[in-house]
Design a protein around this motif. Structure first.
Motif, PDB file in Angstrom:
ATOM      1  N   TYR A 133       1.038  -1.320   0.188  1.00 44.46           N
ATOM      2  CA  TYR A 133       0.273  -0.159  -0.152  1.00 44.46           C
ATOM      3  C   TYR A 133       0.431   0.570   0.205  1.00 44.46           C
ATOM      4  O   TYR A 133       0.668   2.348  -0.838  1.00 44.46           O
ATOM      5  N   TYR A 134       1.757   1.269   0.685  1.00 45.38           N
ATOM      6  CA  TYR A 134       2.734   2.771   1.115  1.00 45.38           C
ATOM      7  C   TYR A 134       3.651   2.980   0.114  1.00 45.38           C
ATOM      8  O   TYR A 134       4.114   3.692  -0.472  1.00 45.38           O
ATOM      9  N   TRP A 137       0.996   4.930  -2.189  1.00 41.96           N
ATOM     10  CA  TRP A 137       1.141   5.667  -1.409  1.00 41.96           C
ATOM     11  C   TRP A 137       1.854   6.886  -1.818  1.00 41.96           C
ATOM     12  O   TRP A 137       1.271   7.895  -1.881  1.00 41.96           O
ATOM     13  N   LEU A 204      -3.951  -0.653   9.225  1.00 40.81           N
ATOM     14  CA  LEU A 204      -4.335   0.405   8.064  1.00 40.81           C
ATOM     15  C   LEU A 204      -4.996   0.622   7.750  1.00 40.81           C
ATOM     16  O   LEU A 204      -5.382   1.891   7.274  1.00 40.81           O
ATOM     17  N   LEU A 205      -6.380  -0.605   7.810  1.00 37.66           N
ATOM     18  CA  LEU A 205      -7.934  -0.050   7.195  1.00 37.66           C
ATOM     19  C   LEU A 205      -8.561   1.158   8.409  1.00 37.66           C
ATOM     20  O   LEU A 205      -9.168   2.060   8.156  1.00 37.66           O
ATOM     21  N   ARG A 207      -6.771   3.632   9.602  1.00 31.46           N
ATOM     22  CA  ARG A 207      -6.488   4.730   9.414  1.00 31.46           C
ATOM     23  C   ARG A 207      -7.484   4.930   8.095  1.00 31.46           C
ATOM     24  O   ARG A 207      -7.719   6.315   7.990  1.00 31.46           O
ATOM     25  N   ARG A 208      -7.359   4.495   7.439  1.00 31.16           N
ATOM     26  CA  ARG A 208      -7.865   4.445   6.357  1.00 31.16           C
ATOM     27  C   ARG A 208      -9.429   5.028   6.210  1.00 31.16           C
ATOM     28  O   ARG A 208      -9.667   5.648   5.198  1.00 31.16           O
ATOM     29  N   ALA A 211      -9.232   8.214   7.588  1.00 31.30           N
ATOM     30  CA  ALA A 211      -9.028   9.886   6.610  1.00 31.30           C
ATOM     31  C   ALA A 211     -10.025  10.048   5.177  1.00 31.30           C
ATOM     32  O   ALA A 211     -10.339  10.819   5.329  1.00 31.30           O
ATOM     33  N   ALA A 212     -11.091   8.430   4.989  1.00 25.37           N
ATOM     34  CA  ALA A 212     -11.926   8.363   4.552  1.00 25.37           C
ATOM     35  C   ALA A 212     -13.149   9.604   5.477  1.00 25.37           C
ATOM     36  O   ALA A 212     -13.307  10.014   4.841  1.00 25.37           O
ATOM     37  N   ALA A 266      -7.402  -1.870  -0.871  1.00 34.13           N
ATOM     38  CA  ALA A 266      -8.055  -0.910   0.484  1.00 34.13           C
ATOM     39  C   ALA A 266      -8.619   1.025   0.251  1.00 34.13           C
ATOM     40  O   ALA A 266      -9.389   0.755   1.612  1.00 34.13           O
ATOM     41  N   ALA A 267      -8.238   1.060  -0.378  1.00 28.81           N
ATOM     42  CA  ALA A 267      -9.514   2.379  -0.657  1.00 28.81           C
ATOM     43  C   ALA A 267     -10.411   2.363  -0.533  1.00 28.81           C
ATOM     44  O   ALA A 267     -11.355   2.603   0.132  1.00 28.81           O
ATOM     45  N   ALA A 270     -11.497   1.053   2.777  1.00 31.12           N
ATOM     46  CA  ALA A 270     -11.845   2.422   4.282  1.00 31.12           C
ATOM     47  C   ALA A 270     -13.118   2.681   2.955  1.00 31.12           C
ATOM     48  O   ALA A 270     -13.796   3.649   4.435  1.00 31.12           O
TER      49      ALA A 270
END
Length: 295
Positions: A133-134, A137, A204-205, A207-208, A211-212, A266-267, A270
């Motif tokens: 993912y990163y 990103w 990670l999810l 965090r995402r 963020a969303a 992931a997107a 999220a």
């Protein structure tokens, strides 16, 4: 005198490493007494205040029983003594030398009002999907050029006036980045900040999703401002990733295709995870990643 404001909510496990980094090389550099450091412990139920206070007189500790980053930042402003001013997340690592590099960027006379350091993400020990993912990103244009996602933003007095006028939103670093035109902000690669990534896919999810959710809140605030006549009817700036950005990455580096697939999963996850909070207007629940705070 430069001031550093550090909002901290239950950060006893990590704030010591940040403060030690900020304090360690000041004397050796011969740069005077060093910056004024204000740690704002907000709603803490752990030893954050004690850990920060143990670093000596260079660190001033302010406490409030009310949790919340926005309020902590404004409380820090009341106690900070000078400019330029840095806002630094408690869970990153920034050295005194990096602070000086940011100071120099703001003082070079080229109209820069806000600056942030280059970002180092130590991915060793992270799950393979997190590393994938990163990998994507970090290559996105908005991520490379924006001041967000670094845990540090430095502003001049004029820059401070601009971000102090922003409404309280979860995506405070994104809002701050978008408040400045490209010519007014700078990523200073000579300065470096270490940002610990989540170690697990689940974190990670989290965090995402956060963020969303926070991006949706910011877009609502921007839309309301436009409806009220602010911004002169111009489209609000955005840092959203589009399919064109991902397509360009794959065309330039075909080997990224599997990682782009992970990024898209992931997107999508999220956005689905953020729907309930967005529908309910819940823009205060902070989905915190604890794995990045493990020793």
């Amino acid at each position: 005198m430069t001031s550093i404001v550090i909002p901290a909510h239950n950060e006893a496990r990590v704030i010591g490493r940040l403060l030690d980094a900020l304090l360690s090389d000041t004397a050796a550099a011969g740069a005077g007494p060093g910056p004024d450091i204000v740690v704002v412990c907000n709603g803490c139920t752990d030893d954050t205040a004690a850990v920060a206070g143990a670093r000596g007189p260079r660190v001033r500790v302010v406490q409030t029983p009310v949790p919340g980053k926005h309020g902590a930042l404004r409380l820090g402003d009341e106690h900070a003594e000078g400019f330029p001013r840095l806002y630094v997340d408690a869970d990153v690592v920034l050295r005194a030398a990096d602070v000086r590099a940011l100071e120099a960027a703001l003082a070079d006379g080229q109209g820069v009002l806000a600056a942030a350091p280059g970002r180092d993400l130590p991915l060793a020990g992270c799950a393979w999907a997190v590393r994938a993912y990163y990998r994507v990103w970090q290559l996105l244009p908005a991520v490379r050029e924006g001041l967000f996602g670094r845990g540090v933003i430095a502003v001049t007095e004029r820059g401070h006036a601009r971000i102090a006028a922003l409404p309280p939103v979860m995506a405070d670093d994104l809002a701050a980045s978008l408040a400045f035109a490209p010519a007014e902000r700078r990523v200073v690669e000579e300065a470096r900040v270490v940002v610990s990534p989540p170690r697990t896919w689940r974190d990670l999810l989290r965090r995402r999703v956060r963020a969303a959710t926070s991006s949706a809140e910011l877009e609502r605030v921007q839309a309301a401002a436009r409806a009220a006549g602010a911004g002169g009817g111009r489209a609000a700036p955005s840092a959203r990733t589009g399919t064109a950005d991902l397509r360009a990455l794959v065309l330039a580096q075909p080997g990224l295709l599997p990682a782009v697939g992970v990024f898209l999963v992931a997107a999508v996850a999220a956005r689905r995870g953020a729907r309930r909070a967005i529908r309910a207007g819940d823009f205060s629940t902070w989905l915190r990643d604890e794995s990045s705070r493990e020793g």
